[in-house]
Design an enzyme around this catalytic site. Structure first.
Site, PDB file in Angstrom:
ATOM      1  N   ASP A  59      -4.036  -5.601   1.379  1.00 16.73           N
ATOM      2  CA  ASP A  59      -4.633  -4.503   0.652  1.00 16.73           C
ATOM      3  C   ASP A  59      -5.241  -5.216  -0.819  1.00 16.73           C
ATOM      4  O   ASP A  59      -4.793  -6.216  -1.178  1.00 16.73           O
ATOM      5  CB  ASP A  59      -3.185  -3.562   0.263  1.00 16.73           C
ATOM      6  N   LYS A  60      -6.011  -4.198  -1.181  1.00 14.00           N
ATOM      7  CA  LYS A  60      -6.693  -4.550  -2.711  1.00 14.00           C
ATOM      8  C   LYS A  60      -5.373  -5.014  -3.678  1.00 14.00           C
ATOM      9  O   LYS A  60      -5.760  -5.943  -4.378  1.00 14.00           O
ATOM     10  CB  LYS A  60      -7.514  -3.389  -3.245  1.00 14.00           C
TER      11      LYS A  60
END
Length: 244
Positions: A53-54
């Site tokens: 994820d970011k």
């Protein structure tokens, strides 16, 4: 690490892996396309064998040719790749070790969020193993090993068992779940959130069989400063908080 077949990076928090909703430029994929030519796989996600994820930091592997992409993808499919994460979660887990299971699928009310469904006909089977590293009474540091690699798996699984990741806004971890109802404590937690403006999750280890040499490869990367500083803060202040 880089050789003719694979390329590993230590992804910093905040870096989006590939273009998507509200993230059309400045992604890792843009960087890969700039630095490499003819990466294998989907044109939108060249070279990507897996994703994180970011706002999750840590190790990410990229394949540099079709042969390595096929071999590594099979290892992921067969669950033979070892991936471990550090996570700081709310609350004091009852067991020192445990396994979280539960099918994951998009939440019907919020498509950005994954949720656990009891119905085995819904979603994809997901298994997360965890082990307690250190207890701070109000939060707990754990390692997680993925048996499956579903979107938001660790984040959704820990929310499901009532221990969301610290400051994980998408999964209800950006509020106080345990601790005294004192303004001093609330300010303490707010300061921690400022120090770590993301979910407390770091992909610290990655192990796989090299697609060409067939040698066992293993990499580790220490917890980044933003997450480590909050862990140190809890380590120092948790005993004092219990006296407030």
């Amino acid at each position: 690490y880089e050789d003719d077949d694979v390329f590993l990076i230590n992804k910093p928090p905040g870096l989006v892996v590939h273009p998507g909703f509200n993230n059309y430029t400045g992604t890792l994929v843009h960087g890969l396309k700039y630095h490499f030519q003819n990466l294998p796989g989907d044109a939108e996600r060249p070279g990507l064998v897996h994703r994180i994820d970011k706002d999750t930091s840590g190790l990410l592997m990229i394949s540099k040719n079709e042969e390595s992409m096929t071999a590594l993808a099979k290892q992921f499919f067969d669950h033979t790749i070892t991936r471990k994460y550090y996570a700081l979660v709310w609350g004091d887990l009852e067991e020192d070790k445990g396994t979280i299971t539960g099918n994951l699928a998009r939440d019907l009310k919020d498509r950005k969020v994954m949720r656990v469904y009891e119905d085995e006909e819904i979603g994809k089977h997901a298994i997360t193993h965890y082990e307690v590293v250190e207890r701070f009474h109000y939060v707990t540091l754990v390692t997680c090993q993925l048996e499956t690699g579903r979107t938001h798996q660790i984040r959704a699984h820990f929310k499901h068992i009532g221990h969301p990741l610290f400051n994980d806004a998408m999964y209800d971890g950006d509020r106080i779940h345990k601790g005294p109802d004192f303004n001093k404590y609330k300010q303490y937690v707010a300061n921690c959130f400022e120090m770590l403006p993301r979910q407390a999750l770091h992909a610290f280890s990655l192990g796989f069989v090299h697609p060409k040499t067939k040698k066992d490869m293993y990499f580790e990367k220490e917890i980044p400063e933003d997450m480590n500083s909050v862990i140190e803060k809890w380590r120092a202040f948790a005993p004092q908080i219990q006296k407030w």
